[in-house]
Design a protein around this motif. Sequence first.
Motif, PDB file in Angstrom:
ATOM      1  N   PRO A 123       0.824  -1.225   0.000  1.00  0.00           N
ATOM      2  CA  PRO A 123       0.000   0.000   0.000  1.00  0.00           C
ATOM      3  C   PRO A 123       0.853   1.267   0.000  1.00  0.00           C
ATOM      4  O   PRO A 123       0.434   2.293  -0.543  1.00  0.00           O
ATOM      5  CB  PRO A 123      -0.812  -0.139   1.295  1.00  0.00           C
ATOM      6  CG  PRO A 123      -0.885  -1.610   1.542  1.00  0.00           C
ATOM      7  CD  PRO A 123       0.423  -2.159   1.057  1.00  0.00           C
ATOM      8  N   ALA A 124       2.063   1.205   0.608  1.00  0.00           N
ATOM      9  CA  ALA A 124       2.954   2.364   0.580  1.00  0.00           C
ATOM     10  C   ALA A 124       3.412   2.688  -0.839  1.00  0.00           C
ATOM     11  O   ALA A 124       3.891   3.791  -1.099  1.00  0.00           O
ATOM     12  CB  ALA A 124       4.165   2.117   1.478  1.00  0.00           C
ATOM     13  N   LEU A 386      10.906   0.118  -8.042  1.00  0.00           N
ATOM     14  CA  LEU A 386       9.771   0.332  -8.934  1.00  0.00           C
ATOM     15  C   LEU A 386       8.516   0.685  -8.146  1.00  0.00           C
ATOM     16  O   LEU A 386       7.719   1.521  -8.575  1.00  0.00           O
ATOM     17  CB  LEU A 386       9.528  -0.920  -9.780  1.00  0.00           C
ATOM     18  CG  LEU A 386      10.664  -1.342 -10.712  1.00  0.00           C
ATOM     19  CD1 LEU A 386      10.306  -2.635 -11.442  1.00  0.00           C
ATOM     20  CD2 LEU A 386      10.982  -0.249 -11.704  1.00  0.00           C
ATOM     21  N   GLY A 387       8.332   0.050  -6.995  1.00  0.00           N
ATOM     22  CA  GLY A 387       7.146   0.334  -6.207  1.00  0.00           C
ATOM     23  C   GLY A 387       7.187   1.687  -5.530  1.00  0.00           C
ATOM     24  O   GLY A 387       6.220   2.454  -5.573  1.00  0.00           O
ATOM     25  N   SER A 388       8.305   2.014  -4.891  1.00  0.00           N
ATOM     26  CA  SER A 388       8.391   3.280  -4.172  1.00  0.00           C
ATOM     27  C   SER A 388       8.322   4.477  -5.106  1.00  0.00           C
ATOM     28  O   SER A 388       7.952   5.573  -4.685  1.00  0.00           O
ATOM     29  CB  SER A 388       9.686   3.331  -3.351  1.00  0.00           C
ATOM     30  OG  SER A 388      10.822   3.138  -4.175  1.00  0.00           O
ATOM     31  N   ALA A 389       8.649   4.285  -6.402  1.00  0.00           N
ATOM     32  CA  ALA A 389       8.553   5.395  -7.357  1.00  0.00           C
ATOM     33  C   ALA A 389       7.104   5.787  -7.629  1.00  0.00           C
ATOM     34  O   ALA A 389       6.851   6.881  -8.146  1.00  0.00           O
ATOM     35  CB  ALA A 389       9.245   5.027  -8.671  1.00  0.00           C
ATOM     36  N   ARG A 391       4.878   6.394  -5.395  1.00  0.00           N
ATOM     37  CA  ARG A 391       4.388   7.256  -4.326  1.00  0.00           C
ATOM     38  C   ARG A 391       5.402   8.384  -4.119  1.00  0.00           C
ATOM     39  O   ARG A 391       6.204   8.353  -3.198  1.00  0.00           O
ATOM     40  CB  ARG A 391       4.202   6.451  -3.040  1.00  0.00           C
ATOM     41  CG  ARG A 391       3.705   7.262  -1.857  1.00  0.00           C
ATOM     42  CD  ARG A 391       2.209   7.445  -1.870  1.00  0.00           C
ATOM     43  NE  ARG A 391       1.501   6.243  -1.487  1.00  0.00           N
ATOM     44  CZ  ARG A 391       0.187   6.188  -1.278  1.00  0.00           C
ATOM     45  NH1 ARG A 391      -0.547   7.272  -1.424  1.00  0.00           N
ATOM     46  NH2 ARG A 391      -0.405   5.061  -0.942  1.00  0.00           N
ATOM     47  N   PRO A 392       5.398   9.397  -4.989  1.00  0.00           N
ATOM     48  CA  PRO A 392       6.377  10.484  -4.846  1.00  0.00           C
ATOM     49  C   PRO A 392       6.149  11.278  -3.568  1.00  0.00           C
ATOM     50  O   PRO A 392       5.010  11.492  -3.142  1.00  0.00           O
ATOM     51  CB  PRO A 392       6.137  11.336  -6.094  1.00  0.00           C
ATOM     52  CG  PRO A 392       4.737  11.032  -6.509  1.00  0.00           C
ATOM     53  CD  PRO A 392       4.497   9.606  -6.121  1.00  0.00           C
ATOM     54  N   VAL A 589       7.567  10.295 -12.420  1.00  0.00           N
ATOM     55  CA  VAL A 589       8.066   9.139 -11.698  1.00  0.00           C
ATOM     56  C   VAL A 589       7.002   8.055 -11.708  1.00  0.00           C
ATOM     57  O   VAL A 589       5.831   8.304 -11.978  1.00  0.00           O
ATOM     58  CB  VAL A 589       8.434   9.497 -10.237  1.00  0.00           C
ATOM     59  CG1 VAL A 589       9.564  10.493 -10.204  1.00  0.00           C
ATOM     60  CG2 VAL A 589       7.225  10.047  -9.499  1.00  0.00           C
ATOM     61  N   GLY A 590       7.411   6.823 -11.377  1.00  0.00           N
ATOM     62  CA  GLY A 590       6.468   5.720 -11.310  1.00  0.00           C
ATOM     63  C   GLY A 590       6.014   5.257 -12.681  1.00  0.00           C
ATOM     64  O   GLY A 590       6.505   5.693 -13.726  1.00  0.00           O
TER      65      GLY A 590
END
Length: 610
Positions: A123-124, A386-389, A391-392, A589-590
């Motif tokens: 979810p983050a 890839l995941g953290s990108a 959620r900027p 991003v993302g």
Amino acid sequence: MAPQAQSPVVAGDSGPWRLVGPWYRWARPGLPEDGRLSAPAIQKFAGNDFITDFLARPQHSLRYDPVVDVVQTQDLVKVPGATLRSLLLALNAQGQVAKPGDVAAGLYRPRVAPGSLRKLYQPAHDRHYLVTCSLHCDAPGFPRVKRDQVCQAGFVVRRRRSVVPAGITASDIEAQTAPVRKLEADLMDLRTLDAAVSDPQSSAELKLNTQARQNALAAQAGQPSWSALVQHTLNTLAAQRQALQQWYEQHQITVAVDGWFPVLVNGKPSTTFGQWKALSAAEQQHDITSGEHTYPLYPLVPDPRETSHDAAGRTMYHGLVPTGGLQHDTQARARFDDQATYEIRCFVRQHHACPGRAGKAPDCHGPLVWSRPTEPFRVAAPFDVLGSANRPITIKMPDLRELAAQAALRPKGRLSPVRFVQPQHLSPKIDDGKPIENEVGGEAICSFSIPLITIIALFVLNLFLPIVVFVFNLWFLLVFRFCIPPSVQAAAGLDAALAVTPPGIDLDAEFSVKVNGLDVLVKPDELKNALTKDNGAMELRVQKDTGMDEVPVLDALGNNALGAIDQSLQDAAARQPDAQGHLPEVPPVGEPLVYEEPVTPVWTLRGATA
């Protein structure tokens, strides 16, 4: 691995039930013969209001990307004549960071190899997942089961483990999986070139040069066109994966399934501690009263006035897929991690013929109907790039002028809400700029302002980043730091040549690019000299960007390492402030949100007959 079992059924008053996937995820939407053996679907969503969107349009979910939404491994490619500093990251044959003693045996570089195993993000990462299923009567026409006949609905998350017979070594498995991993990496290289051509931000020169590269690769592989080369790689990979599956079956490498059972605390299941227990084939369809942890499924009830709703005339359920949490075993090992493989099985309980128990949930002990297991999946690590990108996060640093003006406010300490209570006070002493021996003090309470903590934290990050990069030779980490450095440019012709160089090209070999319609042949020695010896342009840019005291010496780095760093610095330098001093917009991003195509059923339910 071992083939999945057929969909379990249970005999009810009107015939056996089947709990299957939603109709819009069947191979042919709505045809009973395709739905009878389907498994529940795991649908992907983004945004915090995904539940509201799902209830309005159940099939409107995000499409799974063949690169982003799968577990990625690394394929090792041997680089003849490479040195420890000539690669972005030099590895040995075992995939470990290479040491001087590994040079004689040969050095390797990693390539991304996207596999076929599904990956679910946290979810983050702004990604959420729902498991969806539908309930039918296994009778002609495959009619739905009335919702009021269901006493309870839920699902379980189970862990899958590979069981390897004695005599099968890790080297045997590596020998079988290496060809698959190589083909996966080859396909990733082809997709990277395709992405460069389709990227709207790519320049015309880059697209033209990349297409030329594609044509050359197709001719080299003996294929008539680029599309034929991509399809040939896909077919070869599919055949290789099938051969690997057959090898697993021939050598009796099977899959064991574990269930999660909470530990009993004062006679009640703990919400924190539990343990995995192996389940036999029969136990995988046991009654959930055995103590296995379950999650609820909720009925999808559309507005009866919306006759075109995806759930109209159907009995459908959905549940939120957990991808983390606080559950651990007694050795503090998390229930969900990025190394284990999981699956989901849904169940419904049929109402018993006897009267239900008033005030109880479930209100009877009727028989259970289990679905087939969903596709296996793993959970992404919290720090997944890839995941953290997706959620900027923007952190606005404090303005020193504003802090100076506010520092005169009273009373002192009112602007310092972060309080540290210290049973022992550790306060350093400095003499002539050097720390000296000191004693542990007594109790103390110190309060700090959040802006002060933020300023110091960023300063420490900037202080140690160049040290870590320099000491451990991790220059490629600079690519993950996108700042606008001072305008120190390399030779204009070199920058232009690298800017239109397609991804995936070997910079240690001669390559031709096209700049402003003119062919330019870049030789390895000329590229190396321009990057490292042209008035130290590359070194100056790295020094200015990282804040190093001395100009770094990058002569030992190879072209493939230097080229990636140089292109990253070019991207940052191109985003200089305009004449009014305004900074340009940051790059996106993302991953872009791409939804599944809407599905229209070829067969329509008419009422509930079971």
